[in-house]
Design a protein around this motif. Sequence first.
Motif, PDB file in Angstrom:
ATOM      1  N   LYS A 248     -43.957  -1.596  -7.434  1.00  0.00           N
ATOM      2  CA  LYS A 248     -44.234  -0.420  -6.642  1.00  0.00           C
ATOM      3  C   LYS A 248     -43.124  -0.063  -5.557  1.00  0.00           C
ATOM      4  CE  LYS A 248     -49.344  -1.123  -6.734  1.00  0.00           C
ATOM      5  NZ  LYS A 248     -50.521  -1.247  -6.352  1.00  0.00           N
ATOM      6  N   VAL A 249     -43.226   1.327  -5.521  1.00  0.00           N
ATOM      7  CA  VAL A 249     -42.331   1.875  -4.432  1.00  0.00           C
ATOM      8  C   VAL A 249     -42.969   2.529  -3.451  1.00  0.00           C
ATOM      9  CG1 VAL A 249     -40.287   3.646  -4.279  1.00  0.00           C
ATOM     10  CG2 VAL A 249     -40.778   2.379  -6.350  1.00  0.00           C
ATOM     11  N   VAL A 250     -42.672   2.252  -2.169  1.00  0.00           N
ATOM     12  CA  VAL A 250     -43.320   2.674  -0.823  1.00  0.00           C
ATOM     13  C   VAL A 250     -42.310   3.758  -0.344  1.00  0.00           C
ATOM     14  CG1 VAL A 250     -44.301   2.338   1.457  1.00  0.00           C
ATOM     15  CG2 VAL A 250     -44.769   0.605  -0.415  1.00  0.00           C
TER      16      VAL A 250
ATOM     17  N   ASN B 246     -27.920   2.155   7.579  1.00  0.00           N
ATOM     18  CA  ASN B 246     -29.059   1.762   6.761  1.00  0.00           C
ATOM     19  C   ASN B 246     -29.108   3.000   6.157  1.00  0.00           C
ATOM     20  OD1 ASN B 246     -31.495   1.633   6.037  1.00  0.00           O
ATOM     21  ND2 ASN B 246     -32.719   1.916   7.905  1.00  0.00           N
ATOM     22  N   GLY B 247     -29.375   2.950   4.805  1.00  0.00           N
ATOM     23  CA  GLY B 247     -29.539   3.990   3.786  1.00  0.00           C
ATOM     24  C   GLY B 247     -30.894   4.107   3.419  1.00  0.00           C
ATOM     25  N   GLY B 248     -31.699   3.198   3.718  1.00  0.00           N
ATOM     26  CA  GLY B 248     -33.147   3.052   3.341  1.00  0.00           C
ATOM     27  C   GLY B 248     -33.000   2.196   2.092  1.00  0.00           C
ATOM     28  N   PHE B 249     -33.753   2.492   0.839  1.00  0.00           N
ATOM     29  CA  PHE B 249     -33.733   1.933  -0.619  1.00  0.00           C
ATOM     30  C   PHE B 249     -33.567   0.308  -0.315  1.00  0.00           C
ATOM     31  CE2 PHE B 249     -31.708   6.037  -1.181  1.00  0.00           C
ATOM     32  CZ  PHE B 249     -32.391   6.373  -2.433  1.00  0.00           C
ATOM     33  N   PHE B 250     -34.709  -0.074   0.305  1.00  0.00           N
ATOM     34  CA  PHE B 250     -35.175  -1.541   0.678  1.00  0.00           C
ATOM     35  C   PHE B 250     -35.667  -2.072  -0.641  1.00  0.00           C
ATOM     36  CE2 PHE B 250     -34.851   0.196   5.034  1.00  0.00           C
ATOM     37  CZ  PHE B 250     -34.505  -0.753   5.775  1.00  0.00           C
TER      38      PHE B 250
ATOM     39  N   THR C 292     -38.406   3.172   0.918  1.00  0.00           N
ATOM     40  CA  THR C 292     -37.449   3.956   1.123  1.00  0.00           C
ATOM     41  C   THR C 292     -38.166   5.104   2.184  1.00  0.00           C
ATOM     42  OG1 THR C 292     -35.500   5.307   0.786  1.00  0.00           O
ATOM     43  CG2 THR C 292     -37.227   5.712  -0.622  1.00  0.00           C
ATOM     44  N   TYR C 293     -37.254   5.912   2.652  1.00  0.00           N
ATOM     45  CA  TYR C 293     -37.804   6.953   3.598  1.00  0.00           C
ATOM     46  C   TYR C 293     -37.895   8.425   2.658  1.00  0.00           C
ATOM     47  CZ  TYR C 293     -35.936   3.739   7.022  1.00  0.00           C
ATOM     48  OH  TYR C 293     -35.804   2.607   7.582  1.00  0.00           O
TER      49      TYR C 293
END
Length: 277
Positions: free
Chosen positions: A2-4, A187-191, A125-126
């Motif tokens: 899943k992608v949040v 921090n570019g997101g994409f955790f 990610t954001y």
Amino acid sequence: MKVVILAGGYGTRLSEHTTVVPKPLVEIGGRPILWHIMRIYSHYGLNDFVICCGYKGDIIKDYFLNYRPHQADFTIDLQNNRMELHRNSTEPWKVTLVDTGEKSMTGGRLKRVRDFLGNSTFCMTYGDGVGDVNIRELINFHHQQGALATVTAVQQPGRFGAINLSSDRPRAAHFREKDARDGQVINGGFFVIEPEALDMIDGDATSWESEPLARLIDQDQLAVYRHHGYWQNMDTLRDKAVLQEQWDSGNPPWRVWDRPAPAPQKSKPALVTSPIS
């Protein structure tokens, strides 16, 4: 997997747009930036999304409720309340939309969707940043490192907090909030995150970028994936103009879905010694 996507903020620096729609629905090339982000993940086979709604979340819900009709030709029988779609070109997405509170911080939003994530690794990610990040390589890197969370480090000067990276080991050593004096790597997101990491979030008032990441660093559990390619967020009107200009060029760098998946890049081990913003 899943992608949040965190899509609940106010977007005050884009107030010319966000007084009408939430920031993730501000359009680039006639499509919300949220759509662009989802297409990046979908290119790598990730099509199960959890959207954390907040400010004007009802508009995001309406966008997806009406998504299929807007992408298709259809006949509608008003008397019998029936619709027949003639052309269905929609993406193979499953989208869960969750009201995570208008005033919740980023960590609080993550904690509120935990029940939708199960016990599996997930991406996060954001809702305002795009890039040509190789998501499949990022996930593989995360699993190789065995950390509870992996953050993607990107190049960006200016108003964000910098990350000073060392080559000896892929773990974070220190975390600090944004600072105008900071420079290049942020921090570019994409955790990529293990569900156990969410135990470090206290509640709605918790910012993911502060206490939880600091606790992960203290436990040597935050890995850093270096992305050397394109990344751009949409924080201001100037950012939006940059993204629109790149889209209008006909070859926006983040439109990975129109090209073959790139070969894996060799990511050197990295150590964060100062902040992730």
